[in-house]
Design a protein around this motif. Sequence first.
Motif, short mmCIF file in Angstrom:
data_model
loop_
_atom_site.label_atom_id
_atom_site.label_comp_id
_atom_site.label_asym_id
_atom_site.label_seq_id
_atom_site.Cartn_x
_atom_site.Cartn_y
_atom_site.Cartn_z
N GLU A 122 70.89 43.28 35.79
CA GLU A 122 71.49 41.94 35.66
C GLU A 122 72.99 42.04 35.36
O GLU A 122 73.79 41.34 35.98
CB GLU A 122 70.80 41.16 34.54
N GLN A 123 73.34 42.90 34.42
CA GLN A 123 74.75 43.03 34.04
C GLN A 123 75.58 43.61 35.18
O GLN A 123 76.68 43.13 35.47
CB GLN A 123 74.88 43.92 32.80
N LEU A 124 75.05 44.64 35.85
CA LEU A 124 75.79 45.28 36.93
C LEU A 124 75.96 44.35 38.12
O LEU A 124 77.01 44.34 38.77
CB LEU A 124 75.10 46.58 37.35
N ASN A 125 74.95 43.55 38.40
CA ASN A 125 75.05 42.60 39.51
C ASN A 125 76.13 41.56 39.21
O ASN A 125 76.95 41.24 40.08
CB ASN A 125 73.69 41.93 39.75
N ALA A 126 76.15 41.05 37.99
CA ALA A 126 77.17 40.07 37.61
C ALA A 126 78.57 40.69 37.70
O ALA A 126 79.51 40.06 38.20
CB ALA A 126 76.91 39.55 36.19
#
Length: 145
Positions: A122-126
Amino acid sequence: MLLVKEYQRLKEEENERLNLTWNLQRTLAKVNYKIHTDAIKENLIPQLLTKEKINFIYADEADLLNVALFGKTAKQWRIENQNATGNIRDEATIEQLVVLSNIESINAVLINKGITQSQRLEQLNAIAITQIKSLLGNINLEKLK
């Protein structure tokens, strides 16, 4: 005739420069991948695993980055691009390679902090979305194209 030859020479030089730039970005992504794999080795691979299971963990983490950036795993990309000679990362744009290099390093930090894979995704996608938006239209990257 001289004008045509000079134009061809300039186009060849331009193509050579673009290829070197892309290769530099691809090499940078590969170098940063070492930071990423070291974090995986130190934090995610338990003792006494078979080589096959260890390779699966590395591939799973590589696909985490692929999904965060490209929205698909390497296998999904291969199915969609059966005639391609390279892999998903070989076909990436300069912007994507810059972001890939960044999220590899960030993922290594997140792994070292013990953050779960789903939270990291989730964090890397954002982060990937934010960085791609920032890089698209960037004058300095446009000069490299």
